[in-house]
Design a protein around this motif. Structure first.
Motif, mmCIF file in Angstrom:
data_model
loop_
_atom_site.group_PDB
_atom_site.id
_atom_site.type_symbol
_atom_site.label_atom_id
_atom_site.label_comp_id
_atom_site.label_asym_id
_atom_site.label_seq_id
_atom_site.Cartn_x
_atom_site.Cartn_y
_atom_site.Cartn_z
ATOM 1 N N LEU A 216 0.811 -1.208 0.000
ATOM 2 C CA LEU A 216 0.000 0.000 0.000
ATOM 3 C C LEU A 216 0.846 1.261 0.000
ATOM 4 O O LEU A 216 0.530 2.234 -0.681
ATOM 5 N N LEU A 217 1.949 1.269 0.754
ATOM 6 C CA LEU A 217 2.711 2.514 0.910
ATOM 7 C C LEU A 217 3.516 2.888 -0.326
ATOM 8 O O LEU A 217 4.011 4.020 -0.408
ATOM 9 N N SER A 218 3.648 1.984 -1.313
ATOM 10 C CA SER A 218 4.476 2.308 -2.477
ATOM 11 C C SER A 218 3.724 2.109 -3.787
ATOM 12 O O SER A 218 4.354 1.932 -4.831
ATOM 13 N N SER A 219 2.398 2.154 -3.733
ATOM 14 C CA SER A 219 1.584 1.929 -4.932
ATOM 15 C C SER A 219 0.640 3.108 -5.176
ATOM 16 O O SER A 219 0.324 3.866 -4.263
ATOM 17 N N MET A 220 0.184 3.207 -6.412
ATOM 18 C CA MET A 220 -0.723 4.291 -6.799
ATOM 19 C C MET A 220 -1.571 3.810 -7.965
ATOM 20 O O MET A 220 -1.084 3.092 -8.838
ATOM 21 N N TYR A 221 -2.867 4.187 -7.971
ATOM 22 C CA TYR A 221 -3.691 3.871 -9.137
ATOM 23 C C TYR A 221 -4.495 5.084 -9.572
ATOM 24 O O TYR A 221 -4.688 6.031 -8.810
ATOM 25 N N ASP A 222 -4.962 5.017 -10.824
ATOM 26 C CA ASP A 222 -5.655 6.129 -11.455
ATOM 27 C C ASP A 222 -7.163 5.918 -11.334
ATOM 28 O O ASP A 222 -7.755 5.175 -12.112
ATOM 29 N N SER A 223 -7.789 6.582 -10.381
ATOM 30 C CA SER A 223 -9.227 6.377 -10.145
ATOM 31 C C SER A 223 -10.086 6.977 -11.248
ATOM 32 O O SER A 223 -11.243 6.582 -11.426
ATOM 33 N N LYS A 224 -9.517 7.922 -11.997
ATOM 34 C CA LYS A 224 -10.260 8.505 -13.118
ATOM 35 C C LYS A 224 -10.510 7.464 -14.199
ATOM 36 O O LYS A 224 -11.550 7.469 -14.867
ATOM 37 N N ARG A 225 -9.561 6.546 -14.353
ATOM 38 C CA ARG A 225 -9.663 5.531 -15.401
ATOM 39 C C ARG A 225 -10.270 4.222 -14.914
ATOM 40 O O ARG A 225 -10.939 3.532 -15.693
#
Length: 250
Positions: free
Chosen positions: A150-159
């Motif tokens: 969790l601390l090193s991840s990111m996702y694009d909620s717009k897509r």
């Protein structure tokens, strides 16, 4: 509207919280909102957060203790940023984390990305080798080991939309990532170390033998696999988990 929403559950984290807060305030990338849900702490965590004079920090105080997944969901409901990322109340980001991750997401046209992170003791000193983001992540390879932290991840909620944590699972982060990867083909690796994870000696996540049943239920109850298929992936997860944290392999 902020470009990044940071999601943090907080429960009795006063001893480490100020370092975590400072690591967010020190970010070179400034266009963020930080949604913290305190999960009915009995220490002075809430007081520490309320002392910060920054309108980008949005605090929710839960009347009951519902667990980290529930606390994250309460924050996710209020999140307005395009990019969603997570930081627990005892972990730490280097000042370039958000800047590098957002730039990488845009450059690679990624819907999901993850980076290396340092595995440290409670004083943030190196404990074992850094975890390396060394391969693209798919639904299939995430079944055998949860490479996404969790601390090193990111996702694009717009897509891809917001992905919430399931109720009732003690392995809610793994279930959440698997559900997300059902919707996208791949998560991409950024091979830079920009975060520090505190490895507590009492951490439930590292006591693999105590949560074999919980991991089995990830496959049986949440992925709806057969008993045999569920035990197959549980065995793979256990072996990979041992290799992930054992000093023999790090």
């Amino acid at each position: 509207m902020p470009e990044v929403s940071i999601i943090t559950p907080c429960y009795n984290s006063a001893i480490f919280l100020e370092e975590t807060i400072q690591s967010v305030l020190n970010q070179k990338f400034k266009n963020w909102e930080w949604l913290i849900t305190d999960d009915h702490s009995s220490d002075h965590s809430v007081e520490i957060i309320r002392k910060i004079n920054d309108p980008r920090i949005i605090l929710t105080v839960s009347e009951n203790n519902g667990g980290a997944g529930h606390a994250r969901n309460l924050s996710l409901e209020k999140a307005t940023g395009r990019f969603i990322t997570f930081l627990d109340a005892d972990d730490f980001w280097e000042p370039n984390f958000l800047e590098e991750m957002v730039s990488f997401m845009k450059k690679e046209n990624a819907e999901l990305a993850y980076s290396n992170y340092a595995r440290c003791d409670e004083k943030l000193l190196p404990k074992i080798a850094d975890f390396t983001a060394d391969k693209e992540v798919t639904f299939q390879n995430l079944l055998k080991t949860c490479r996404l932290s969790l601390l090193s991840s990111m996702y694009d909620s717009k897509r891809v939309g917001k992905e919430y944590f399931p109720a009732g699972s003690k392995r809610e982060d793994h279930v959440m990532w698997l559900n997300l990867l059902k919707k996208i083909p791949v998560g991409k690796p950024l091979k830079k170390t920009m975060a520090k994870y505190r490895m507590h000696e009492s951490s439930v996540s590292r006591k693999k033998t105590n949560i074999m049943k919980d991991q089995y239920l990830v496959y049986k109850d949440y992925m709806h696999f057969s008993v045999l298929k569920s035990w197959y992936y549980t065995a793979n997860w256990a072996i990979n988990g041992f290799m992930k944290y054992s000093k023999i392999f790090n």
